[in-house]
Structure formats: C-alpha cells, structure tokens
Write a protein that holds these residues in place. Structure first.
Motif, PDB file in Angstrom:
ATOM      1  N   HIS A 155       0.843  -1.192   0.000  1.00 48.61           N
ATOM      2  CA  HIS A 155       0.000   0.000   0.000  1.00 48.61           C
ATOM      3  C   HIS A 155       0.876   1.238   0.000  1.00 48.61           C
ATOM      4  O   HIS A 155       2.073   1.171   0.292  1.00 48.61           O
ATOM      5  CB  HIS A 155      -0.966   0.003   1.193  1.00 48.61           C
ATOM      6  CG  HIS A 155      -0.293   0.101   2.532  1.00 48.61           C
ATOM      7  ND1 HIS A 155       0.542  -0.882   3.033  1.00 48.61           N
ATOM      8  CD2 HIS A 155      -0.335   1.063   3.483  1.00 48.61           C
ATOM      9  CE1 HIS A 155       0.972  -0.518   4.222  1.00 48.61           C
ATOM     10  NE2 HIS A 155       0.467   0.659   4.523  1.00 48.61           N
ATOM     11  N   ASP A 165       6.315   4.265   5.043  1.00 47.52           N
ATOM     12  CA  ASP A 165       7.043   3.217   5.769  1.00 47.52           C
ATOM     13  C   ASP A 165       7.008   1.866   5.046  1.00 47.52           C
ATOM     14  O   ASP A 165       7.549   0.884   5.536  1.00 47.52           O
ATOM     15  CB  ASP A 165       6.524   3.077   7.209  1.00 47.52           C
ATOM     16  CG  ASP A 165       5.040   2.775   7.276  1.00 47.52           C
ATOM     17  OD1 ASP A 165       4.290   3.273   6.409  1.00 47.52           O
ATOM     18  OD2 ASP A 165       4.621   2.046   8.186  1.00 47.52           O
ATOM     19  N   HIS A 166       6.375   1.827   3.871  1.00 48.52           N
ATOM     20  CA  HIS A 166       6.358   0.602   3.067  1.00 48.52           C
ATOM     21  C   HIS A 166       6.996   0.794   1.695  1.00 48.52           C
ATOM     22  O   HIS A 166       7.337  -0.186   1.037  1.00 48.52           O
ATOM     23  CB  HIS A 166       4.919   0.086   2.917  1.00 48.52           C
ATOM     24  CG  HIS A 166       4.360  -0.376   4.225  1.00 48.52           C
ATOM     25  ND1 HIS A 166       4.197  -1.700   4.543  1.00 48.52           N
ATOM     26  CD2 HIS A 166       4.002   0.332   5.324  1.00 48.52           C
ATOM     27  CE1 HIS A 166       3.737  -1.795   5.794  1.00 48.52           C
ATOM     28  NE2 HIS A 166       3.613  -0.573   6.280  1.00 48.52           N
ATOM     29  N   ASP A 193      -0.645  -3.651   6.092  1.00 50.08           N
ATOM     30  CA  ASP A 193      -1.157  -2.953   7.277  1.00 50.08           C
ATOM     31  C   ASP A 193      -2.679  -3.031   7.332  1.00 50.08           C
ATOM     32  O   ASP A 193      -3.346  -2.117   7.821  1.00 50.08           O
ATOM     33  CB  ASP A 193      -0.719  -1.481   7.259  1.00 50.08           C
ATOM     34  CG  ASP A 193       0.733  -1.301   7.681  1.00 50.08           C
ATOM     35  OD1 ASP A 193       1.364  -2.288   8.113  1.00 50.08           O
ATOM     36  OD2 ASP A 193       1.239  -0.173   7.578  1.00 50.08           O
ATOM     37  N   HIS A 224       0.467  -3.779  10.456  1.00 52.10           N
ATOM     38  CA  HIS A 224       0.605  -2.399  10.913  1.00 52.10           C
ATOM     39  C   HIS A 224       1.480  -2.244  12.164  1.00 52.10           C
ATOM     40  O   HIS A 224       1.119  -1.560  13.121  1.00 52.10           O
ATOM     41  CB  HIS A 224      -0.783  -1.765  11.159  1.00 52.10           C
ATOM     42  CG  HIS A 224      -0.736  -0.275  11.245  1.00 52.10           C
ATOM     43  ND1 HIS A 224      -1.539   0.435  12.117  1.00 52.10           N
ATOM     44  CD2 HIS A 224       0.030   0.638  10.610  1.00 52.10           C
ATOM     45  CE1 HIS A 224      -1.272   1.726  12.000  1.00 52.10           C
ATOM     46  NE2 HIS A 224      -0.323   1.879  11.085  1.00 52.10           N
ATOM     47  N   HIS A 225       2.635  -2.945  12.142  1.00 47.78           N
ATOM     48  CA  HIS A 225       3.656  -2.753  13.176  1.00 47.78           C
ATOM     49  C   HIS A 225       3.123  -3.021  14.576  1.00 47.78           C
ATOM     50  O   HIS A 225       3.615  -2.467  15.555  1.00 47.78           O
ATOM     51  CB  HIS A 225       4.275  -1.352  13.055  1.00 47.78           C
ATOM     52  CG  HIS A 225       4.370  -0.902  11.627  1.00 47.78           C
ATOM     53  ND1 HIS A 225       5.292  -1.446  10.768  1.00 47.78           N
ATOM     54  CD2 HIS A 225       3.599  -0.064  10.882  1.00 47.78           C
ATOM     55  CE1 HIS A 225       5.094  -0.934   9.560  1.00 47.78           C
ATOM     56  NE2 HIS A 225       4.077  -0.119   9.602  1.00 47.78           N
TER      57      HIS A 225
HETATM   58 ZN   LIG Z   1       3.012   0.616   7.906  1.00 52.66          ZN
END
Ligand SMILES: [Zn+2]
Length: 460
Positions: A72, A76-77, A334, A368-369
């Motif tokens: 997505h 951060d991806h 995520d 999502h971490h």
């Molecule tokens: Zn993320």
C-alpha cells in the motif's frame, strides 16, 4: 525436492522490507520482495540500514526479483523506492510487480477512493499550516506526523510507488481478493491466495475493530464506527479548507484584533484597558486562550487518523501456501479491521476458504507494526491455531514513541502473540546479535533461524 521457503525481515527500523526465497528445483530460486520502507523522520543511520537492505536484496537476487509487491502507498512501506532509487534504478529489475486493485488506474472504484484520499491528504497538509499559524503547535505536530505517511518534500509516496512500478519489466498486475489461487510457472513449491483489500466499500472504510474484536482496551469505539472520508472531502472547497461559517457572518481575524472589544478579550493586546488575572490582579497580556478559531481544526487530527487508516486498509493481503505441507505464510501489509473481516467470507472453487487459510497459518507478518486495529482477535489471530505458529513484527518501538505512538506495538497483542507462538516472536528492534543469543523458546522451532545485523531470516 527441497521445499524450504525462507522469509527475511530486514532490521532497518519502523517499516516493512521483506525478501522471500522460494525453491524452484533449479539452481536459481524464486525471489519475492514485499515492501521496502521506513517511517518518515527516521534517523540517518536507519535510512542507511534501509539502503543496506536494498543492497542486500540486489546482491542476494543478482539484481532480479521475480515478484515485487508494494502492499500500500505509505512511506514506511515504499520509501526505499525513493531513498535508494539511485541504486535501484540501475541495479534491480522485477519480472512482475503486484499491487492491490486499489492502485489500478483503469479501475473506477479505485479511482474514486484515490481521489478521496488525495483530497483529504491535501486538506490535512493545509490544516497543518493553519494549526501552526493559529498557535496549535502540538496538534499541528500530531497531524503532521500522520500526514507524513504520505512522504514529504523530496519524494512523495506517489513518487515512491511510481518508482516501484518502473522497476517492473512489464505492466503491474493488480490483484483481487478471491481471484483463483496464483500458481506461477516454474514455482511449484507455493501458490498465492489473495485475501484483500475488499471491494465492499463499508469494509474497506472500516478501520477499527468493534468492542472486543481486537486486543487491548483501546480496541476502538465500536463496530459501527464509519470512516468520515466524505465529510473530510467536503471540508475542502476550491479555496482550500472551508471555515465553519460563511464569510458574511464573520470578522476576519486580523480586523477583530483591532476592534476594542475583541482585541481586549481575545488577543489581550491592550492591557491598559483592563483584563486582569483574577487571582493576583496582574495584567494578562495574552488572551489567546479564549479563542477557538483553531479548535474546529483539531478535528483534523481525527480525520488524519482516518485517512491513514483508509490507506492501510487498501493493503494487498497475500496468503502464501507451501504446497507440500499446506502451511500458510500470511502477509497482511497494514490491513485494518474491515479488511480482516472480509477474509471470513472468502471461498474458492475446490473448497478453500479465508478461515481455512488462517487456520493453517504458521507465519504471521504482524499487521501495521503491531497497532491496536490491525490484528483481529476471534476473526483473526485466534483462528491461527497451528502449534507451529511464529510471528515477525516490523516495528521499532523507540521510533514509534518518537512519533507519539506509544502503544506501537500494543502490549496486549504482543503478549498474546508470545502465548500463541510459545515465545517465537521476532521484532525489528530485538537486540540479539546472533541465532545463539535467541531464547530457549526458539529451540522448538522446526526451521532455521538466521540472525545478522541487517536481517532475521526464518525457514519453513
Ligand atoms: Zn506501515
């Protein structure tokens, strides 16, 4: 034939970057890269580690991955496709690029969702400026950290995703939940099941779990909570962010300051005329606390959160099945509550189902971490009943705290993961330096664990 599938999680920081190695029966295995990013505001050292991860992917694969997945459009991806583009553009090719249907320019529903997102993103950026101007510095910072998921000057997430597409030899493939299992020529060891993102607009806009549907006390304000994207979009008009009242009913801020009554009571500029502290009688120069002109914009924070969740929910979710053992490696990006819920209804010809795949999951890439709304309970983790289950969390808690996400990863979720896996959970910020340092709980793991400064790798 060797059926060992390897999952490598890079240890760059808060963000996802995975490399899978899948045997083909030939000298050259099949390589699949899933995401490559790090959260905005990460240290230079962390960005260097991300670049080292990219260099490792290039070295390991000889400069060619078979499938590149971008789950997505969040920094951060995908930031690596900007932050290491100088290297990637000449040194890595992807035979195939897989994206979710939500990124398909020819898809009408996708275009509508994307337009909503862009408009809301634009509104958020304006809100940040306005909040800062109005002195709501704290809120401005919080909203900014949320908008930051979309990147910043020097490279937006759209640029990053565009670069990921450019690495592809052909056109990207847009994946659809429920499409027939993907079996690739020459790769008999695995097949791919696409679980999400859902087409159902209600589910794709549902980010928080209902009461008791997730882990932890803050699992969300209830199942009926609906995403307010359309309301958000309405607050942006042609001139930018709309004010709550029509112009003819308002006095511009700059003029109000010069009008005695407002000047004294809301700006405190004219102390002589007498606004005094009720306690000690001293003159109070600053009366800005009486003003609410920035307050209405604080809802921007709620909306920014929803905007981020909406993008998370467009995550491409893959269940990778090892054909010989029928074990499943789950990569949900995520994905948030609504995306997870949609898997429950998935059925394929031949009898495979979403719940069936969850039941056989032996590897869970934590969504999502490790946040509160990206791992469902009864309709999620509790369905993963394999005694072989292990989990990897792509999180750096210290960085999360810096971003004011103190509950990332969510402690209740982490402890349940530990219970369910017999303690076999690895997270990016684990400090172990070698496999020998891993705790006794890993002794019972059937595969191999490789630990380097740059990555953790598990074999299945
Ligand atoms: Zn993320």
């Amino acid at each position: 034939m060797d059926n060992t599938v390897r999952v490598r999680m890079y240890r760059q920081g808060l963000g996802d970057c995975f490399l899978l190695t899948i045997p083909t029966g030939k000298a050259r295995p099949f390589y699949m890269m899933i995401d490559c990013g790090i959260v905005l505001g990460s240290s230079t050292a962390a960005v260097d580690r991300l670049r080292a991860a990219v260099a490792d992917v290039i070295k390991t694969t000889g400069g060619e991955v078979d499938v590149l997945v971008a789950t997505h459009e969040h920094w951060d991806h995908v930031s690596g496709f900007v932050q290491a583009w100088d290297v990637l553009k000449d040194q890595l090719k992807a035979k195939n690029v897989w994206l979710a249907w939500t990124e398909d320019p020819a898809d009408k529903q996708a275009a509508k969702l994307r337009a909503e997102r862009r408009k809301a993103e634009e509104a958020m950026r304006m809100a940040v400026q306005r909040l800062a101007l109005d002195g709501s510095v704290r809120t401005a910072e919080r909203v900014e950290s949320l908008v930051a998921f979309f990147g910043a000057t020097g490279g937006s997430t759209a640029d990053a995703l565009g670069n990921a597409r450019k690495l592809g030899v052909g056109k990207p493939r847009y994946r659809e939940p429920g499409e027939p299992p993907i079996a690739l020529p020459g790769v008999e060891a695995v097949r791919f099941w696409v679980l999400g993102p859902p087409r159902d607009e209600k589910l794709i806009k549902k980010s928080n779990p209902g009461k008791g549907d997730g882990y932890g006390l803050d699992a969300g304000p209830g199942g009926s909570q609906q995403f307010l994207m359309s309301a958000m979009a309405e607050t942006v008009d042609a001139d930018g962010l709309a004010a709550p009242f029509d112009e003819m009913y308002s006095i511009p801020l700059a003029r109000a300051e010069k009008v005695g009554f407002f000047g004294e009571r809301y700006f405190g500029a004219t102390v002589d005329e007498g606004i005094y502290d009720w306690k000690d009688g001293s003159a109070v120069a600053d009366q800005s606390w009486r003003r609410i002109d920035g307050t209405w914009m604080e809802s921007a924070e709620t909306m920014a959160l929803q905007l981020d969740s909406a993008t998370n929910n467009t995550s491409l979710v893959l269940a990778i099945e090892i054909v010989a053992t029928r074990e499943v490696l789950l990569f949900p990006g995520d994905a948030q509550a609504g995306n997870w819920l949609s898997w429950q209804g998935l059925k394929w010809e031949g009898g495979e189902t979403g719940p069936g795949l969850l039941k056989r999951t032996v590897f869970y890439k934590v969504g999502h971490h490790g946040s509160h709304n990206a791992t469902l309970k009864e309709k999620g983790l509790e369905m993963m009943t394999s005694p072989e289950l292990v989990a990897m969390i792509p999180v750096d808690h210290e960085m999360a705290v810096k971003k004011r996400w103190g509950k990332m990863p969510l402690p209740d979720l982490v402890s349940r993961l530990r219970e369910k896996t017999g303690g076999r959970v690895l997270s990016v910020d684990d400090t172990v330096k070698s496999a020998a340092e891993l705790g006794a709980e890993w002794k019972g793991f059937a595969g191999e664990v490789t630990v380097t400064d740059l990555y953790f790798e598990l074999s299945f």
